[in-house]
Motif scaffolding. Structure first.
Motif, PDB file in Angstrom:
ATOM      1  N   HIS A  38       0.828  -1.212   0.000  1.00 28.31           N
ATOM      2  CA  HIS A  38       0.000   0.000   0.000  1.00 28.31           C
ATOM      3  C   HIS A  38       0.859   1.256   0.000  1.00 28.31           C
ATOM      4  O   HIS A  38       1.944   1.274   0.577  1.00 28.31           O
ATOM      5  CB  HIS A  38      -0.928   0.001   1.223  1.00 28.31           C
ATOM      6  CG  HIS A  38      -1.943  -1.096   1.182  1.00 28.31           C
ATOM      7  ND1 HIS A  38      -3.071  -1.021   0.401  1.00 28.31           N
ATOM      8  CD2 HIS A  38      -1.963  -2.311   1.777  1.00 28.31           C
ATOM      9  CE1 HIS A  38      -3.754  -2.160   0.545  1.00 28.31           C
ATOM     10  NE2 HIS A  38      -3.097  -2.951   1.362  1.00 28.31           N
ATOM     11  N   GLY A  39       0.344   2.283  -0.629  1.00 29.14           N
ATOM     12  CA  GLY A  39       0.993   3.593  -0.577  1.00 29.14           C
ATOM     13  C   GLY A  39       0.631   4.288   0.725  1.00 29.14           C
ATOM     14  O   GLY A  39      -0.006   3.706   1.604  1.00 29.14           O
ATOM     15  N   LYS A  40       1.025   5.550   0.809  1.00 29.41           N
ATOM     16  CA  LYS A  40       0.875   6.286   2.071  1.00 29.41           C
ATOM     17  C   LYS A  40       0.363   7.684   1.743  1.00 29.41           C
ATOM     18  O   LYS A  40       0.684   8.233   0.691  1.00 29.41           O
ATOM     19  CB  LYS A  40       2.283   6.378   2.659  1.00 29.41           C
ATOM     20  CG  LYS A  40       2.380   6.590   4.127  1.00 29.41           C
ATOM     21  CD  LYS A  40       3.825   6.305   4.574  1.00 29.41           C
ATOM     22  CE  LYS A  40       4.354   7.357   5.515  1.00 29.41           C
ATOM     23  NZ  LYS A  40       4.909   8.548   4.926  1.00 29.41           N
ATOM     24  N   VAL A  41      -0.445   8.246   2.639  1.00 30.89           N
ATOM     25  CA  VAL A  41      -0.929   9.610   2.416  1.00 30.89           C
ATOM     26  C   VAL A  41      -0.332  10.532   3.481  1.00 30.89           C
ATOM     27  O   VAL A  41      -0.528  10.310   4.678  1.00 30.89           O
ATOM     28  CB  VAL A  41      -2.475   9.688   2.431  1.00 30.89           C
ATOM     29  CG1 VAL A  41      -2.949  11.126   2.223  1.00 30.89           C
ATOM     30  CG2 VAL A  41      -3.067   8.782   1.353  1.00 30.89           C
ATOM     31  N   TYR A  60      -0.133  11.572  -1.818  1.00 34.93           N
ATOM     32  CA  TYR A  60      -0.071  10.101  -1.831  1.00 34.93           C
ATOM     33  C   TYR A  60       1.259   9.690  -2.447  1.00 34.93           C
ATOM     34  O   TYR A  60       1.608  10.140  -3.542  1.00 34.93           O
ATOM     35  CB  TYR A  60      -1.243   9.571  -2.667  1.00 34.93           C
ATOM     36  CG  TYR A  60      -1.125   8.117  -3.075  1.00 34.93           C
ATOM     37  CD1 TYR A  60      -1.522   7.087  -2.228  1.00 34.93           C
ATOM     38  CD2 TYR A  60      -0.648   7.777  -4.340  1.00 34.93           C
ATOM     39  CE1 TYR A  60      -1.424   5.756  -2.624  1.00 34.93           C
ATOM     40  CE2 TYR A  60      -0.548   6.446  -4.742  1.00 34.93           C
ATOM     41  CZ  TYR A  60      -0.942   5.443  -3.877  1.00 34.93           C
ATOM     42  OH  TYR A  60      -0.850   4.133  -4.263  1.00 34.93           O
ATOM     43  N   THR A  61       1.999   8.873  -1.698  1.00 39.07           N
ATOM     44  CA  THR A  61       3.226   8.293  -2.269  1.00 39.07           C
ATOM     45  C   THR A  61       2.950   6.813  -2.529  1.00 39.07           C
ATOM     46  O   THR A  61       2.263   6.151  -1.747  1.00 39.07           O
ATOM     47  CB  THR A  61       4.431   8.456  -1.315  1.00 39.07           C
ATOM     48  OG1 THR A  61       4.106   7.891  -0.039  1.00 39.07           O
ATOM     49  CG2 THR A  61       4.798   9.922  -1.144  1.00 39.07           C
ATOM     50  N   LEU A  88      -9.937  12.018  -1.229  1.00 44.63           N
ATOM     51  CA  LEU A  88      -9.548  10.957  -0.299  1.00 44.63           C
ATOM     52  C   LEU A  88     -10.778  10.320   0.349  1.00 44.63           C
ATOM     53  O   LEU A  88     -10.896   9.100   0.423  1.00 44.63           O
ATOM     54  CB  LEU A  88      -8.616  11.538   0.773  1.00 44.63           C
ATOM     55  CG  LEU A  88      -7.894  10.492   1.601  1.00 44.63           C
ATOM     56  CD1 LEU A  88      -6.796   9.828   0.788  1.00 44.63           C
ATOM     57  CD2 LEU A  88      -7.317  11.121   2.864  1.00 44.63           C
ATOM     58  N   THR A  92     -11.335   7.600  -2.789  1.00 47.31           N
ATOM     59  CA  THR A  92     -10.276   6.653  -2.401  1.00 47.31           C
ATOM     60  C   THR A  92      -9.223   6.411  -3.503  1.00 47.31           C
ATOM     61  O   THR A  92      -9.006   5.271  -3.916  1.00 47.31           O
ATOM     62  CB  THR A  92     -10.870   5.302  -1.935  1.00 47.31           C
ATOM     63  OG1 THR A  92     -11.660   4.732  -2.991  1.00 47.31           O
ATOM     64  CG2 THR A  92     -11.711   5.482  -0.690  1.00 47.31           C
ATOM     65  N   GLN A  94      -6.132   6.394  -3.224  1.00 47.91           N
ATOM     66  CA  GLN A  94      -5.041   5.538  -2.728  1.00 47.91           C
ATOM     67  C   GLN A  94      -5.364   4.060  -2.930  1.00 47.91           C
ATOM     68  O   GLN A  94      -4.488   3.259  -3.252  1.00 47.91           O
ATOM     69  CB  GLN A  94      -4.712   5.879  -1.258  1.00 47.91           C
ATOM     70  CG  GLN A  94      -5.669   5.392  -0.194  1.00 47.91           C
ATOM     71  CD  GLN A  94      -7.001   6.150  -0.126  1.00 47.91           C
ATOM     72  OE1 GLN A  94      -7.429   6.814  -1.060  1.00 47.91           O
ATOM     73  NE2 GLN A  94      -7.672   6.029   1.000  1.00 47.91           N
ATOM     74  N   ASP A  98      -3.291   1.784  -5.532  1.00 48.63           N
ATOM     75  CA  ASP A  98      -2.625   0.594  -4.973  1.00 48.63           C
ATOM     76  C   ASP A  98      -3.015  -0.648  -5.784  1.00 48.63           C
ATOM     77  O   ASP A  98      -2.164  -1.485  -6.105  1.00 48.63           O
ATOM     78  CB  ASP A  98      -3.042   0.360  -3.509  1.00 48.63           C
ATOM     79  CG  ASP A  98      -2.394   1.335  -2.525  1.00 48.63           C
ATOM     80  OD1 ASP A  98      -1.461   2.066  -2.922  1.00 48.63           O
ATOM     81  OD2 ASP A  98      -2.828   1.353  -1.352  1.00 48.63           O
TER      82      ASP A  98
END
Ligand code: FER
Length: 276
Positions: A38-41, A60-61, A88, A92, A94, A98
């Protein structure tokens, strides 16, 4: 008859579907999956010389984000009733990204979720259609170009080149993306307007020099739900682009003015980014 066949042949590469492998996102594209990376916010604040305040942005990375590498960036903008949290909370991105990475379908990229209402009180409260609030969506062009992008490029290992910078958004954010993106083709190579709102400039003002845009852009994406009352904006823009033979994707999908459409747009659009 021949005239129409020639016209069709000219228009075909610019219209729906030609470059799209899938018609729509498959079931489950937005379900949180366990067992995949998973990425990160991140939540950050930056000094805005434009507004004269500290402003919040989310970033978001992607999964496996590595500070020794350099990434492309998508700036993803919200609508008139939203703020930096709208995508977000409702879209969603992210989860969608992902899942796309896990399936090898999209390039690793940063996604910046800014607040596009560039004024001191940038909350979506009170009369969200008030004149000063709507004008703040136009003021955001300066905040984005002069404050936010330089900040992101200092904070993160990113590729600082139009070929690696994308701008997209929903509704008011779609209008902003078309206005700012097409107005600054040396800054943005990839542009997406999802269900663009009446803040979108008239086509002749938006693209006064079709030749320049034709040469420079990597991708121009225009999409809208078939039941959206704002369809005329996307359609008029598409008609003008087709008339001036500016390559673009005009993607019409089932739906109205809502996140079901915008999530699908992000799924489709993000797979095209930063590829040949
Ligand atoms: C309008 C209708 C819709 C308008 C803006 C919108 C500024 C924006 C909608 C959205 O962002 O969802 O007349 O004028």
């Amino acid at each position: 008859m021949l005239r129409y066949i020639v016209l069709l042949a000219l228009l075909l590469p610019f219209t729906v579907g030609a470059q799209l492998k899938e018609k729509q996102a498959p079931e489950g594209f937005d379900f949180l999956r366990r067992g995949i990376p998973h990425g990160k916010v991140d939540t950050l604040t930056y000094d805005s010389g434009t507004v004269g305040t500290k402003r919040t942005t989310l970033v978001y990375t992607p999964p496996g984000f590595d500070r020794t590498k350099k990434y492309p960036v998508l700036y993803l903008l919200h609508g008139i009733g939203g703020d930096e949290f709208e995508w977000l909370n409702n879209g969603t991105p992210q989860v969608i990204l992902d899942n796309l990475y896990a399936n090898g379908k999209t390039e690793p990229m940063l996604v910046v979720l800014p607040n596009g209402r560039a004024m001191e009180d940038d909350r979506a409260s009170g009369d969200i259609f008030a004149k000063d609030k709507v004008e703040a969506f136009a003021t955001f062009e300066k905040d984005l170009l002069n404050d936010l992008i330089p900040f992101i490029e200092k904070q993160y290992p990113v590729k600082k080149d139009r070929n690696f910078r994308a701008l997209a958004g929903l509704s008011m954010g779609g209008g902003q993306s078309l206005n700012f993106g097409l107005g600054n083709p040396d800054t943005f190579g990839w542009i997406g307007g999802f269900s663009s709102a009446p803040n979108t400039k008239a086509p002749g003002e938006l693209i006064p020099e079709p030749g320049e845009i034709r040469e420079k852009l990597n991708l121009l994406w225009i999409s809208c739900g078939d039941k959206d009352n704002l369809m005329y904006i996307s359609k008029d823009t598409h008609d003008y682009l087709a008339k001036h033979r500016v390559p673009h994707i005009f993607y019409v999908e089932p739906g109205g003015h809502d996140f079901k459409v915008w999530k699908n747009d992000l799924y489709m659009f993000s797979q095209l980014l930063f590829k040949e």
